[in-house]
Structure formats: C-alpha cells, structure tokens
Design a protein around this motif. Structure first.
Motif, PDB file in Angstrom:
ATOM      1  N   ILE A  20       0.825  -1.202   0.000  1.00 15.16           N
ATOM      2  CA  ILE A  20       0.000   0.000   0.000  1.00 15.16           C
ATOM      3  C   ILE A  20       0.862   1.255   0.000  1.00 15.16           C
ATOM      4  O   ILE A  20       1.541   1.541   0.979  1.00 15.16           O
ATOM      5  N   ALA A  23      -1.044   7.533   0.414  1.00 13.61           N
ATOM      6  CA  ALA A  23      -1.709   8.492  -0.464  1.00 13.61           C
ATOM      7  C   ALA A  23      -1.335   9.914  -0.063  1.00 13.61           C
ATOM      8  O   ALA A  23      -1.171  10.209   1.113  1.00 13.61           O
ATOM      9  N   ASN A 105      -6.263   2.704   4.639  1.00 10.25           N
ATOM     10  CA  ASN A 105      -7.078   1.773   3.879  1.00 10.25           C
ATOM     11  C   ASN A 105      -6.295   1.310   2.652  1.00 10.25           C
ATOM     12  O   ASN A 105      -5.116   1.644   2.496  1.00 10.25           O
ATOM     13  N   ARG A 106      -6.932   0.574   1.773  1.00  9.73           N
ATOM     14  CA  ARG A 106      -6.222   0.023   0.610  1.00  9.73           C
ATOM     15  C   ARG A 106      -5.760   1.097  -0.363  1.00  9.73           C
ATOM     16  O   ARG A 106      -4.873   0.865  -1.171  1.00  9.73           O
ATOM     17  N   ARG A 107      -6.356   2.248  -0.296  1.00 12.31           N
ATOM     18  CA  ARG A 107      -5.922   3.370  -1.149  1.00 12.31           C
ATOM     19  C   ARG A 107      -4.811   4.176  -0.504  1.00 12.31           C
ATOM     20  O   ARG A 107      -4.355   5.170  -1.065  1.00 12.31           O
ATOM     21  N   ARG A 109      -5.081   5.853   2.432  1.00  7.60           N
ATOM     22  CA  ARG A 109      -5.598   7.024   3.151  1.00  7.60           C
ATOM     23  C   ARG A 109      -5.754   6.720   4.634  1.00  7.60           C
ATOM     24  O   ARG A 109      -6.385   5.734   5.012  1.00  7.60           O
TER      25      ARG A 109
END
Length: 196
Positions: A20, A23, A105-107, A109
C-alpha cells in the motif's frame, strides 16, 4: 504467544507497507490540516496591518502588549493558550503516527483528524475512520501513537453510536485520566466543545 504478537503486527505492517503506497493529501485536506499555521502566517499579519491603518501603530502595539501580559500573567489564559498549542501539536502527531503505523485503507488514506480537545489528562483527538480502517487498527497502533505524541499512554475507543468515529485519548497524566475517566463515560461530540 503474547511475545509473538508485536512481531506479527510488525510483519503485517511491513507487508502492508510493501503493498500500500501512502496516499498524498489533497489541497483541501492540506488546508484543513494546517489551518492554524496558515492563519498565523496569513491572517494575523493582515489583521495587524489593517488595525495599524485604522487605529495607528501606538494603540495596536499597546493592545498586543496587553494581550501578551494577560496571557503571561493570568493562569487561566496561559492554560488555554498552552492547551490550544498542545492540541495543534497532537493533531499533527496523531496523523504522523497513523502514517507510521500504516493505519491506512487500501488506497493508502489514513483516518481524518476531525477535532482535538484539551482535557485534564492530556488531549482527546476525534478521528473519522475512512472505509477500510477500523478502531482495531488504531488500537493495534496505540504504542506507535503514544511514541509519536510523546505521551506515556494512548487509549482508543469507538463512539457508542457511530463506529467510524474514534476517540484517541493521549494520556499525559495517568492519575488525572484514572480519576476523571469514570465521569466521562459519555464522551463529547467532536462538533461541540472547545478547540481543535
């Protein structure tokens, strides 16, 4: 088995870090995160220049000196200013702690810090967990958050009605926390109350 838990968390965090990417915060998020610093750098000088134009240099200098004297001499005012400064520091450190502990999270963030309030035991930061992050992620990162916030202890608790809303209590005085915790079972809403 207990001694293996931190190692497993560390391995899990390392795997997540490899998968990951963190971001980047968007422009509105950056403005929100740095709103107090932006205010000090932009708004305060403009307000001083306008006040000097309207009232003159002498009265503005006298007002600033009087304000500094009140903050320095009155314990309540000094405590309020110090509490506000601690809240700003804690909000930045909680964000850094979430990034370092890979509470994302997976993004990539991290949870959003909504509000930080000064308390008798330290500070309480209210976080909004984005989809993909949970209160258990923050509980697992409590030790990292404590180190980032330069505090001996951090407690994490979910809001009773809103599971995405999480209180991160940065405990600087454990005795005050233990004495007052029974009175604060129903934590205040992040949208009411003092600063942050």
């Amino acid at each position: 088995m207990r001694s293996e838990e931190p190692q497993l968390r560390q391995i899990s965090a390392a795997r997540r870090a490899a998968i990951i990417p963190q971001a980047r915060t968007g422009p509105l998020g950056l403005i929100w995160e740095w709103r107090y610093e932006i205010g000090l750098v932009l708004v305060v000088p403009v307000a001083v220049v306008l006040a000097v134009k309207i009232f003159g240099g002498g009265p503005v200098l006298a007002a600033v000196a009087l304000l500094a004297l009140v903050v320095g001499a009155v314990p309540v005012a000094r405590a309020e200013v110090w509490g506000w400064m601690r809240c700003v520091f804690t909000a930045h450190r909680v964000r850094s702690g979430c990034a370092e502990a890979l509470v994302v999270n997976r993004r990539g963030r991290a949870p959003h810090v909504l509000r930080t309030v000064a308390t008798p035991f330290g500070e309480r930061a209210w976080l909004w967990c984005r989809a993909g992050t949970t209160v258990s992620d923050l509980e697992g990162a409590a030790e990292v958050l404590a180190i980032c916030c330069l505090a001996p202890l951090v407690r994490v608790a979910a809001h009773p009605r809103h599971p995405a809303l999480v209180a991160v209590e940065v405990i600087r005085d454990e005795r005050a926390w233990a004495a007052g915790h029974g009175r604060h079972r129903h934590r205040e809403s992040p949208l009411s109350g003092s600063r942050g």
